[in-house]
Design an enzyme around this catalytic site. Sequence first.
Site, PDB file in Angstrom:
ATOM      1  N   GLN A 180       0.813  -1.217   0.000  1.00 54.25           N
ATOM      2  CA  GLN A 180       0.000   0.000   0.000  1.00 54.25           C
ATOM      3  C   GLN A 180       0.845   1.265   0.000  1.00 54.25           C
ATOM      4  O   GLN A 180       0.423   2.300  -0.512  1.00 54.25           O
ATOM      5  CB  GLN A 180      -0.924   0.013   1.219  1.00 54.25           C
ATOM      6  N   SER A 200       3.501  -4.296  -5.218  1.00 54.30           N
ATOM      7  CA  SER A 200       2.627  -4.794  -6.280  1.00 54.30           C
ATOM      8  C   SER A 200       2.301  -3.679  -7.266  1.00 54.30           C
ATOM      9  O   SER A 200       2.026  -2.546  -6.865  1.00 54.30           O
ATOM     10  CB  SER A 200       1.333  -5.342  -5.674  1.00 54.30           C
ATOM     11  N   THR A 238       9.060 -18.289 -17.146  1.00 56.99           N
ATOM     12  CA  THR A 238       9.294 -17.262 -18.154  1.00 56.99           C
ATOM     13  C   THR A 238       8.800 -15.905 -17.666  1.00 56.99           C
ATOM     14  O   THR A 238       7.681 -15.788 -17.156  1.00 56.99           O
ATOM     15  CB  THR A 238       8.563 -17.621 -19.466  1.00 56.99           C
ATOM     16  N   CYS A 326     -17.755  -9.112   5.673  1.00 56.77           N
ATOM     17  CA  CYS A 326     -19.043  -9.721   5.346  1.00 56.77           C
ATOM     18  C   CYS A 326     -19.221  -9.913   3.838  1.00 56.77           C
ATOM     19  O   CYS A 326     -19.879 -10.848   3.405  1.00 56.77           O
ATOM     20  CB  CYS A 326     -20.186  -8.878   5.905  1.00 56.77           C
TER      21      CYS A 326
END
Length: 397
Positions: A180, A200, A238, A326
Amino acid sequence: MKQVIYLDNAATTKTRPEVAEAMMPYFTEYYGNPSSIYDFSGPCKEAIAHAREAVAKSIGAKTNEIYFTAGGTESDNWAIKAAAEAYQDKGKHIITSRIEHHAVLHTCEYLEKRGFEVTYLDVDEFGTVKLDELKKAIRPDTILISVMFANNEIGTIQPIKEIGEIAKEHGILFHTDAVQAYAHVPINVDEYHIDMMSASGHKLNGPKGIGFLYIRTGVKIRSFVHGGAQERKRRGGTENVPGIVGLGKAVELAMQDMKERAEKETYLRDYLIGRVLKEIPYARLNGHPVNRLSNNANFAFQFIEGESMLIMLDMEGVCGSSGSACTSGSLDPSHVLLAIGLPHEIAHGSLRLTMSEENTKEEMDFVVEKLKAIVQRLRSMSPLYEDFMKKNGADIR
């Protein structure tokens, strides 16, 4: 198609047009396998090298310390599992926090079933790791500390530099999940004494399915994916050339405008938070009021369910998320919100709104007005709210 106000950038971001444009030739024109020896594969090798340089430069690392992965989850798994395996002769004790991403928590649970001991640090009411508890948790057999840079739900930024100093002082590996935080706040791996770091691409306007793991030179971590000699024999398979190119381009762009982007997002964040807390009663801000990501606003509203709120916001074209699990089929609220001390009934009424530099003040105003009406409507149907108001002598109309 109705207007969409996208406020779920902590979940994923829009790929920037420049990133998509940079990737396209590596699907159709330069499609050779980078491991091949013929000249046709040369541009692919060069593109990977360029992306690796961009990533390394962004965190003050060496290029040979950057390993491309499929994303943050793989990077977290690799760092923790491989470090545990490599250093188990020294000890089998790992320290993490109770508010980590499940990629870290579930990996630690996996290791617990295989003979490792894990200490889960408590956090304070703002979601900050307690440094004194960290120091007390360290044992002679502690081999790894893994604490996220910034929390994905409530946005709290951890005292990473201090944690890194403690780990270095005791000769313990320090890993941080920076999924983040990376490209949203400045990070220097040497300054923060980080030994391994996960990130990421799709959290910084890059493509999905690509990330990286930084591994400091000298850390004897082993291969995680076997099957080939790619990534200096540490991660077989790869290479995802278009994804790597996209990540590199996204990193370059993010580094160029990080300061300006953070300033605009902070303004929108604080404006949104100010209006919500002032105009919606029985609402609270989750996470640290100051030491938080520039684009993160996480609220808890008493007497309502987060899932119903999300559905009604979606009907108005607003994309957000709930701190409650939820929506994923669980009846339990977020482990992060419980860890900061929220009771179940309040944690269930949480809402995370995470903006980008493309959002506007007018959109924040629209969201607040819709949110006020939604909260009022949901509370009007809540027996708990009715009882609460009667006890306090107030009219719920």
